[in-house]
Design an enzyme around this catalytic site. Structure first.
Site, PDB file in Angstrom:
ATOM      1  N   CYS A 150       0.780  -1.219   0.000  1.00 11.77           N
ATOM      2  CA  CYS A 150       0.000   0.000   0.000  1.00 11.77           C
ATOM      3  C   CYS A 150       0.816   1.275   0.000  1.00 11.77           C
ATOM      4  CB  CYS A 150      -0.875  -0.037   1.230  1.00 11.77           C
ATOM      5  SG  CYS A 150      -1.894   1.388   1.408  1.00 11.77           S
TER       6      CYS A 150
HETATM    7  C1  SRM Z   1      -1.424   7.355  -9.330  1.00  9.95           C
HETATM    8  C2  SRM Z   1      -2.665   6.503  -9.293  1.00  9.95           C
HETATM    9  C3  SRM Z   1      -3.122   6.140 -10.700  1.00  9.95           C
HETATM   10  C4  SRM Z   1      -3.210   7.303 -11.630  1.00  9.95           C
HETATM   11  O1  SRM Z   1      -2.526   7.228 -12.625  1.00  9.95           O
HETATM   12  O2  SRM Z   1      -3.998   8.218 -11.359  1.00  9.95           O
HETATM   13  C5  SRM Z   1      -2.445   5.228  -8.564  1.00  9.95           C
HETATM   14  C6  SRM Z   1      -1.310   4.511  -8.662  1.00  9.95           C
HETATM   15  C7  SRM Z   1      -1.017   3.367  -7.952  1.00  9.95           C
HETATM   16  N1  SRM Z   1      -1.880   2.709  -7.172  1.00  9.95           N
HETATM   17 FE1  SRM Z   1      -3.822   3.106  -7.023  1.00  9.95          FE
HETATM   18  N2  SRM Z   1      -3.535   4.857  -7.847  1.00  9.95           N
HETATM   19  C8  SRM Z   1      -4.431   5.846  -7.928  1.00  9.95           C
HETATM   20  C9  SRM Z   1      -5.734   5.803  -7.563  1.00  9.95           C
HETATM   21  C10 SRM Z   1      -6.412   4.645  -7.182  1.00  9.95           C
HETATM   22  C11 SRM Z   1      -7.818   4.489  -7.177  1.00  9.95           C
HETATM   23  C12 SRM Z   1      -8.856   5.518  -7.607  1.00  9.95           C
HETATM   24  C13 SRM Z   1      -9.281   6.484  -6.553  1.00  9.95           C
HETATM   25  O3  SRM Z   1      -8.588   6.681  -5.541  1.00  9.95           O
HETATM   26  O4  SRM Z   1     -10.327   7.083  -6.731  1.00  9.95           O
HETATM   27  C14 SRM Z   1      -8.062   3.186  -6.789  1.00  9.95           C
HETATM   28  C15 SRM Z   1      -9.430   2.471  -6.707  1.00  9.95           C
HETATM   29  C16 SRM Z   1     -10.204   2.843  -5.494  1.00  9.95           C
HETATM   30  C17 SRM Z   1      -9.767   2.149  -4.268  1.00  9.95           C
HETATM   31  O5  SRM Z   1      -9.116   2.810  -3.458  1.00  9.95           O
HETATM   32  O6  SRM Z   1     -10.091   0.977  -4.085  1.00  9.95           O
HETATM   33  C18 SRM Z   1      -6.767   2.600  -6.560  1.00  9.95           C
HETATM   34  C19 SRM Z   1      -6.578   1.296  -6.169  1.00  9.95           C
HETATM   35  C20 SRM Z   1      -5.314   0.757  -5.876  1.00  9.95           C
HETATM   36  C21 SRM Z   1      -5.092  -0.499  -5.250  1.00  9.95           C
HETATM   37  C22 SRM Z   1      -6.187  -1.481  -4.818  1.00  9.95           C
HETATM   38  C23 SRM Z   1      -6.667  -1.148  -3.460  1.00  9.95           C
HETATM   39  C24 SRM Z   1      -7.714  -2.094  -2.995  1.00  9.95           C
HETATM   40  O7  SRM Z   1      -8.062  -2.000  -1.817  1.00  9.95           O
HETATM   41  O8  SRM Z   1      -8.192  -2.924  -3.785  1.00  9.95           O
HETATM   42  C25 SRM Z   1      -3.698  -0.653  -5.113  1.00  9.95           C
HETATM   43  C26 SRM Z   1      -2.937  -1.820  -4.486  1.00  9.95           C
HETATM   44  C27 SRM Z   1      -2.474  -1.479  -3.120  1.00  9.95           C
HETATM   45  O9  SRM Z   1      -3.037  -0.639  -2.409  1.00  9.95           O
HETATM   46  O10 SRM Z   1      -1.523  -2.138  -2.718  1.00  9.95           O
HETATM   47  C28 SRM Z   1      -3.141   0.498  -5.682  1.00  9.95           C
HETATM   48  C29 SRM Z   1      -1.745   0.746  -5.794  1.00  9.95           C
HETATM   49  C30 SRM Z   1      -1.193   1.690  -6.576  1.00  9.95           C
HETATM   50  C31 SRM Z   1       0.299   1.786  -6.795  1.00  9.95           C
HETATM   51  C32 SRM Z   1       0.863   2.424  -5.609  1.00  9.95           C
HETATM   52  C33 SRM Z   1       1.000   0.491  -7.208  1.00  9.95           C
HETATM   53  C34 SRM Z   1       1.361  -0.475  -6.113  1.00  9.95           C
HETATM   54  O11 SRM Z   1       0.884  -1.615  -6.210  1.00  9.95           O
HETATM   55  O12 SRM Z   1       2.160  -0.169  -5.235  1.00  9.95           O
HETATM   56  C35 SRM Z   1       0.320   2.687  -8.041  1.00  9.95           C
HETATM   57  C36 SRM Z   1       1.513   3.538  -8.176  1.00  9.95           C
HETATM   58  C37 SRM Z   1       1.676   3.824  -9.623  1.00  9.95           C
HETATM   59  C38 SRM Z   1       2.829   4.669  -9.903  1.00  9.95           C
HETATM   60  O13 SRM Z   1       3.915   4.123  -9.972  1.00  9.95           O
HETATM   61  O14 SRM Z   1       2.632   5.871 -10.107  1.00  9.95           O
HETATM   62  N3  SRM Z   1      -4.130   1.341  -6.116  1.00  9.95           N
HETATM   63  N4  SRM Z   1      -5.780   3.510  -6.809  1.00  9.95           N
HETATM   64  C39 SRM Z   1      -3.836   7.091  -8.536  1.00  9.95           C
HETATM   65  C40 SRM Z   1      -3.517   8.005  -7.408  1.00  9.95           C
HETATM   66  C41 SRM Z   1      -3.358   9.386  -7.897  1.00  9.95           C
HETATM   67  C42 SRM Z   1      -3.781  10.413  -6.921  1.00  9.95           C
HETATM   68  O15 SRM Z   1      -3.346  10.377  -5.757  1.00  9.95           O
HETATM   69  O16 SRM Z   1      -4.591  11.223  -7.325  1.00  9.95           O
END
Ligand code: SRM
Ligand code: SRM
Ligand code: SRM
Ligand code: SRM
Ligand code: SF4
Ligand code: SF4
Ligand code: SF4
Ligand code: SF4
Ligand code: SF4
Ligand code: SF4
Ligand code: SF4
Ligand code: SF4
Lengths: 401, 105, 360, 360, 401, 105
Positions: free
Chosen positions: F104
């Site tokens: 996370c």
């Molecule tokens: C940057 C972003 C995608 C983007 O291109 O916009 C992003 C990027 C990553 N997310 Fe996300 N998440 C991003 C919004 C989301 C969202 C959408 C939202 O917040 O509205 C979700 C779905 C909603 C949710 O929270 O469930 C989301 C659900 C995840 C998950 C799955 C969490 C879950 O409980 O299922 C992970 C996996 C984790 O947490 O380990 C994750 C993990 C990640 C990681 C940290 C990868 C990882 O496994 O460690 C990604 C880093 C990518 C990178 O290298 O830049 N990201 N992630 C978004 C954050 C940007 C910001 O702060 O504005």
């Protein structure tokens, strides 16, 4: 034969009121039958104490059969010796529950002589239930029943007595001959019905149309429900007649159509049959104007059951459409493939519906050699947890797992 | 609890004729119980079934599913019914001194 | 008792239905064109060739003596050439071609205590089970409640005065032999205390692995008590379903002080309009109060009244509530919503309200 | 790199939005009466007092250079007193009170390559994620597919010619950062092979209990390999979700030969008409085919076309399919239905078709 | 600064076509930034090889904070040394994503000096994403950002950057002030946002009405959605105007109302507000004629998330209705009770929605001291597996378990 | 893999400065790693945290959740950040020689 009836102040309360009273029924029987007399007594005691007085289990039967009789003993035989044994016999009803009085009277005669004189017409699976006899009477009863052409129904881990709606006998909507099919399946599976060898019970129910008047979708391991593939037949004039007679076609029919596939402009009723769900509502409301199509048959659903263990299930589609013609060979083959698999892989007391959930519908279809069809699901999966079975190997060829 | 006498045996059984003390089971008793289930002699085939039932029960704590019984003993369901006319559950299990099958009736 | 098996007739199956069909039914088998409900309990089916058959449907008590069956046979002989049938909900139907017989048949039925009705938008007989009359498993009686409820709602059996059909069912324990799980109104016998285990008997009477796997919530574990194999129940995880008792006589749940019934509503089976639905919990617990269970009767009548007064034509109870929303149902019915209504079994999460479509 | 912490400004939170509000917005804050969409991408909001504000919405590329941000700032300075905002779907909005500026602003936007649209019954920008641009977890690229799809459907961005809104989203792995699970059309990167485990490194880089509990299907068990603690994966149970990789760098799933995308449809978020819904699987697998993923583009366009040609006004994709039924969708779209469409996860049984309401 | 750009034949294909090209963006940045130049190169390689080149994890940050920076290293630093480090900074956006150009330009200036010059406007949680810098730049960037009034957003197991629809700033339907609430919550939970101490992430999203323009119901651990309790305001004349202008009120509105609570006779539009579900459809279609009621506030839903581990969740109702007035004390108290419980009982990486499913909604409500309400369920339970907590003891008194 | 030198120590670490060979951890190394996280001296309080982390990790194979760390060591989150300015995950875990926290972010 029987002397004075026991005092039953609580039960007597149930002789009041307009609905037929089961207490009066038992009292009638008790006049002649000591068992029914003791039934009155023991039931009054249950009413006083708020607890049943029947012991668990009981395993009795007739020779050569593994099912058809529910053994029952009371836990206070000293007080009610005539219901010390109180076994129940399940007698396979004729399809559609049609009788001639002479047949019924013959059953009554046997039961007067050898049982309590009390029955259920019928049990909720569909059998004639003869309620209350003792072990020594079982063989004679069986002999006398078969002599008048009746046989036992199912119990235990076997095919349970199939049942059906009255179908073509009286209903204009029957899309196949439910009574014929029910009778045919019952006869065909006599061995499976009388000699339990499955992981658990297996019930067949046959309804002639989606109104499902035997509630097959809720309580049959295999629910065979009539339907049609072509267009609803419309008599536009008759629609107009209903409208003139006060039916609000828009409110009562068009707006309640779950497919939203109808249109009524006050003159013409239009139906988009490609999206019609064959729910029957419009036909139900205007039976003189609308009728199911002519390319009729059935859809087959599988696996409904009561809640225990995994929660209640409704049956789900396994054959979206099939023509229903004797000897129903395709269905028999399917049934046999299902039984083979379930008997080999099913756990003890695992109904087929639970089995399918455990192994997965997709795998199940594969194992019984049925092609997946979109009609089998309410909707495709929502989770991305797909077990991909195909993939490429380093050497470029597509491989299969 | 009713008592059941056979030759010089006296076994306490329940209403359905199943043993009250399954731990006392022996081959004599098997014969005795068989007599209540329309089985006069216990042939080798009978014993095959009885022994399989007992061993399965000892290992798994439950009676085998009937399909399994057939498969493992090599008898068809019909043959089992021919040997034990009241069937595998009521007949064979009783003779084998297993607890009374419950549940699904 | 141990006779050698003699040559017996077996596996003949049920008699063929054809021999039992009334002549007009046999003649027009598969040739029906349409039907009308002439009044509650009386139908007219018309064949392609214009033949008409009249059906009179009488309420059955299901738990019937052979004496009553014979009386009914007498009526069938008198009015229907010795033919009759039972319905899938245990009513009794007489079919004949002479319209004029209808009234006298109804009068004769009344004389032996059987009302006529149950067609169309009405209440028909209550599908039910054995209760204290025959089953070891019963948490309540079946026939007594059924009789009491039907006495109270017979007006809706004899008059088609409801928005739609209302199917009531009763099962005296969670095995649900009455298949109450898809009924407009279901009355269900329930326990409220965990099993009492007889450790002395258990190993002789029960197959322990089956007992363990019988428990939906995995509350049962094998153990040894006084040197004998037995089981223990984690009472925190037990929700009193009695499935352990079903496979093991040495685990009893019947408890006069705490057994009772629950009320479930909104299920249906037909595909008309709405797909089949399960019944949902309306009232978690009402004490057993024999002989006439007045609180149960009152609860059922209240639900029917609220539905009748608020639903639209053709809306079954479940369809009505789906339109107005469960919060409105609880408000209108005066039934209190509480923790027990909230699902906590396997798929519970899918029953949470996952949207902002709300009523207040 | 190890400086002693000095007195730093922390926890100030974001700047207060008020300072950024355009004057007309600030003045009429909370006083809006109604709005109209004048044409695709252009809205007029009218306040209680009659004031009107015009909004022009330009498609954003989201992945933007500071150069582009500066160009956009130039336009905001020129047309909107230095104010602008971004939308929840990464578009750019300019607000001002002078209706006459609309056309020239649109022309200026066009010059820097930004189309105007995305309002009303249209396709708006694709919510998406990092892909190969920044994330270790990506099974596909994000921006490349998004660009290719938007090039193909830009007509529906610039013209409100659809039955209803169509929200497309892309996530490059099952973590679904794009929250694609509730989109009209979702493009989802997927793996198809189980993790490759680096047993030498695993014990140093991963917390084994967390790895074990990360697996939705319980395919992972702790073990010892060459004397070192590690894990084994039951490949039969693995469905390639890569959650193990998320918590454990030593379990890699990226696989150029087998990674690709799947297409999901019919989800929605708003409560309008239908409650929010999840997207459902339409196409289980399409190979990664950079740089322009033509098969993915074609699949998306096909779905949009079929929907556009068959749906009724206001029907989102999911609502449309719910009306016509999934069998009809598969028929109309020419997509083949197969085993992979059938749910087999926890609540799978609830997705089986449990009624006879069928279409053929 | 940067010399010639690398050859990127595949990426170049993505400069074609009418939609804004991210490749052109990177090329613009690459003119000045070596990091962006290497980004082009490494991305082209990914396109060639169909695989990403970023290593797993990376844990970097600024002092005193546990989140806000996503560490990233490439796996081919020898080939692309300028993206050997390529960390991302999440900058907390102002509520509603409103900016003045001077603020944006200042961010650009920092990023020109200390980063790749590439951004996401915005990330899908809502932050400004500054894409690509090296570890040594983190502290200086942070210092410069705070100097211009910006702070970092969330990452890790903390409160994630809250976001909101534009609400009352421009939308006539906003039932509460989403931007005010979003800003207030963000400020109030600075510590929880910057210093991860939860079992997993926790997201807030604020939508002003059930149209839910920030998709809060799908992707927020707490979704706060505006609604109203009283009646929809109707301007009958305006309804008539829409009808005259060609809106088919029956087909397009009345028939699509999910509550079926509307009636239109061509003159009067009637709404049964007691069953109206506040779905917004009728209001959406006729904004000049219909408006939400005046007794406005919000319903609070909890627990949505992406699929992993237990399958995706939508948020579910936890407070059917609440007035939204600063300082939102009741909600804060609720949030704190929820966090306390979740932090004590939640498992590692267990989102609140999964936690509630595990412990049971009924139990959860009890633990956070919230009364159950019928609005919290789609429907009451279907299975009879009720954990009765009350019962009678032998001695007749009602006992509680 | 970069090498990190401190006094006479030479430790192989990853890009984030976490130990490559956590099994080599000792108190010296802890001090060395601390220096990279803006921690100059390891006080008793620091050691309390470090030891708790190591013991927890030894017992459960994972790092404790931060709330638990605070509860068990008696330090508030603020105090932990005061001791380890880069926080419990990046700072304290690194000093304690635990594997790099993943997941996370
Ligand atoms: C940057 C972003 C995608 C983007 O291109 O916009 C992003 C990027 C990553 N997310 Fe996300 N998440 C991003 C919004 C989301 C969202 C959408 C939202 O917040 O509205 C979700 C779905 C909603 C949710 O929270 O469930 C989301 C659900 C995840 C998950 C799955 C969490 C879950 O409980 O299922 C992970 C996996 C984790 O947490 O380990 C994750 C993990 C990640 C990681 C940290 C990868 C990882 O496994 O460690 C990604 C880093 C990518 C990178 O290298 O830049 N990201 N992630 C978004 C954050 C940007 C910001 O702060 O504005
Ligand atoms: C006689 C019987 C079949 C049998 O083989 O025994 C039967 C007979 C007819 N049913 Fe039925 N249904 C019979 C049990 C059922 C059941 C099963 C049950 O209740 O357990 C159902 C499913 C109930 C449910 O959904 O929960 C059933 C759902 C229907 C429906 C659909 C009603 C609906 O709107 O949901 C119709 C159509 C209608 O009435 O408009 C229907 C219609 C009919 C018609 C009109 C068919 C016909 O043209 O003859 C028959 C007379 C209807 C009437 O009573 O109003 N029948 N019908 C059953 C009489 C039971 C009784 O004694 O009351
Ligand atoms: C007699 C009958 C009730 C009645 O009053 O009509 C009945 C009576 C019993 N049922 Fe049943 N079931 C009867 C129809 C049903 C039905 C309805 C149906 O078949 O349409 C169901 C629900 C549908 C289904 O099959 O799921 C039903 C679901 C059960 C179950 C739960 C099975 C499950 O998989 O969940 C049990 C428990 C068991 O099998 O161990 C059960 C068990 C029993 C037992 C044998 C009690 C037991 O635990 O051993 C009852 C014997 C009562 C007695 O002493 O007479 N009975 N049982 C019904 C059979 C009469 C007949 O043959 O016509
Ligand atoms: C600007 C924005 C909010 C913001 O704070 O940034 C916004 C603004 C408006 N939305 Fe929205 N919505 C915005 C994202 C959303 C989202 C979120 C999303 O797509 O991720 C949704 C939920 C989508 C979904 O259900 O999947 C959304 C569902 C709606 C709806 C319901 C549509 C439906 O029928 O389902 C309406 C009502 C309508 O359009 O009739 C609506 C209506 C509106 C109105 C008319 C409200 C108003 O009076 O100002 C605004 C202009 C609508 C338009 O674009 O046609 N807005 N709207 C977002 C613009 C995104 C973009 O750039 O395209
Ligand atoms: S199920 Fe259909 S065919 Fe059978 S009786 Fe009912 S309405 Fe007629
Ligand atoms: S049968 Fe049902 S779905 Fe088909 S047109 Fe009639 S009402 Fe509509
Ligand atoms: S519902 Fe339960 S108590 Fe009633 S008959 Fe069936 S098994 Fe017996
Ligand atoms: S009553 Fe049900 S829940 Fe309780 S122990 Fe027995 S099987 Fe388990
Ligand atoms: S969806 Fe997966 S690959 Fe894409 S940014 Fe999120 S975590 Fe990374
Ligand atoms: S990829 Fe997913 S299913 Fe496969 S082992 Fe990893 S966590 Fe389990
Ligand atoms: S959610 Fe409602 S209040 Fe907010 S912008 Fe969308 S329509 Fe307006
Ligand atoms: S808001 Fe939705 S539910 Fe309420 S009246 Fe309008 S369309 Fe119907």
């Amino acid at each position: 034969m029987a002397d004075e009836l026991p005092k039953t102040p609580m039960l007597d309360e149930l002789e009041k009121g307009p609905w037929p009273s089961f207490v009066s029924e038992i009292k009638m029987a008790a006049k002649r039958s000591p068992a029914s007399k003791d039934l009155l007594g023991i039931l009054e005691r249950s009413y006083q104490e708020k607890i049943g007085h029947w012991k668990h289990g009981g395993i009795v039967g007739v020779l050569g059969y593994g099912g058809g009789v529910i053994g029952r003993y009371c836990d206070v035989p000293q007080d009610f010796p005539n219901v010390a044994h109180f076994h129940t016999i399940r007698v396979n009803q004729p399809a559609g529950w049609y009788y001639k009085t002479d047949a019924l009277r013959k059953i009554c005669d046997i039961w007067e002589k050898r049982g309590s004189g009390m029955t259920n017409m019928h049990g909720s699976t569909g059998d004639i239930i003869l309620l209350g006899t003792s072990t020594d009477q079982l063989e004679p009863i069986f002999e006398e029943l078969t002599a008048i052409g009746f046989d036992l129904g199912g119990s235990g881990s076997d095919v349970r007595t199939p049942s059906c709606c009255l179908g073509k006998s009286r209903c204009e909507w029957a899309c196949y001959d439910t009574m014929a099919a029910c009778h045919d399946f019952t006869k065909n599976y006599q061995d499976e019905l009388h000699r339990p060898a499955f992981p658990y019970k297996f019930k067949f129910k046959f309804s002639g149309c989606p109104n499902d008047c035997v509630a097959s979708v809720a309580r049959a391991d295999m629910s065979i429900i009539g339907t049609w593939r072509d267009n609803i037949r419309i008599d536009q004039k008759a629609v107009g007649d209903y409208a003139s007679a006060g039916v609000d076609v828009t409110k009562e029919i068009v707006n309640l159509c779950p497919a939203k596939c109808m249109d009524w402009d006050g003159k013409m009723l239009k139906i988009d049959n490609s999206t019609c769900r064959r729910c029957m509502h419009c036909i139900n409301v205007m039976p003189k104007a609308l009728r199911p199509g002519k390319d009729t048959g059935a859809c087959i659903l599988i696996g409904s059951k009561a809640p225990i263990v995994e929660g209640a299930l409704l049956s789900s589609v396994i054959v979206p459409f099939i023509k229903m013609e004797p000897p129903y060979q395709e269905i028999r083959d399917l049934v046999e493939r299902i039984w083979d698999l379930w008997c080999d892989e099913g756990k003890n007391r695992e109904r087929i519906g639970e089995f399918i959930q455990r192994v997965g519908l997709g795998n199940f279809l594969e194992m019984i050699e049925v092609e997946p069809a979109a009609q089998m699901v309410a909707h495709p999966r929502e989770n991305p947890y797909v077990f991909y079975e195909e993939y490429f190997e380093e050497g470029e060829e597509e491989a299969e797992n | 609890m009713p008592n059941f006498e056979w030759n010089d045996l006296n076994i306490s059984v329940d209403e359905d004729g199943f043993m009250d003390q399954p731990e006392d089971w022996n081959e004599q008793i098997a014969l005795a119980l068989a007599s209540t289930e329309s089985v006069d002699v216990l042939t080798d085939n009978h014993w095959k079934v009885v022994n399989y039932l007992r061993e399965y029960y000892k290992e798994f704590g439950i009676a085998p599913m009937i399909r399994k019984l057939c498969k493992q003993t090599g008898f068809s369901l019909k043959e089992i019914y021919d040997m034990f006319p009241s069937g595998p559950a009521k007949g064979a299990c009783k003779v084998a001194g297993l607890p009374k099958p419950t549940g699904c009736v | 008792m141990a006779d050698a098996p003699k040559k017996r007739t077996t596996d003949i199956g049920p008699p063929h239905y054809e021999q039992f069909l009334p002549p007009a039914i046999k003649k027009n088998y598969g040739q029906w064109k349409y039907h009308e409900i002439l009044r509650a309990g009386v139908m007219k089916h018309v064949a392609e060739n214009g033949d008409a058959v009249y059906t009179v449907r009488a309420g059955g008590s299901r738990l019937m003596s052979i004496d009553k069956i014979r009386m009914i046979c007498d009526l069938a002989d008198k009015y229907a050439d010795g033919h009759l049938r039972f319905t899938s909900r245990h009513n009794i139907e007489f079919m004949f071609t002479d319209e004029k017989k209808i009234d006298t048949l109804i009068a004769d039925l009344k004389k032996i205590g059987h009302p006529v009705g149950g067609t169309g938008p009405s209440i028909t007989s209550i599908v039910h089970t054995q209760g204290w009359v025959h089953c070891h498993s019963a948490a309540t009686d079946a026939s007594g409640i059924v009789k009491s409820v039907m006495d109270a709602v017979i007006g809706h059996f004899e008059n088609m005065d409801l928005p739609a059909k209302c199917r009531i069912a009763l099962a005296c324990c969670l095995n649900m032999c009455g298949a109450v799980h898809c009924s407009d109104i279901a009355i269900l016998g329930i326990h409220r205390r965990p099993p009492k285990i007889n450790h002395d008997l258990l190993h002789k009477t029960c197959e322990i692995p089956n007992v363990v796997s019988a428990c939906p919530t995995a509350a049962i574990k094998p153990t040894t008590v006084n040197g004998k194999p037995s089981v223990t129940v984690d009472e925190e995880r037990c929700m009193f379903c009695a499935n352990c008792y079903t496979v093991c006589p040495s685990m009893t749940l019947n408890n006069p002080l705490n057994d009772g019934v629950s009320i479930w509503i909104g299920g249906k089976v037909s595909n008309a309009r709405h797909e089949p639905m399960f019944s949902k919990l309306a009232i978690p617990y009402i004490e057993n109060n024999p002989p006439r269970w007045p609180e149960v009767v009152e609860a059922v009548v209240n639900i029917i009244d609220v539905w009748k007064n608020n639903a639209r034509k053709y809306e079954r109870i479940g369809e009505w509530i789906e339109r107005i929303g469960w919060p409105n149902f609880f408000k209108l019915s005066g039934i209190e919503f509480g923790k027990m209504h909230i699902d906590d079994f396997k798929h519970a999460g899918l029953t949470f309200k996952r949207s902002a479509q709300l009523t207040y």
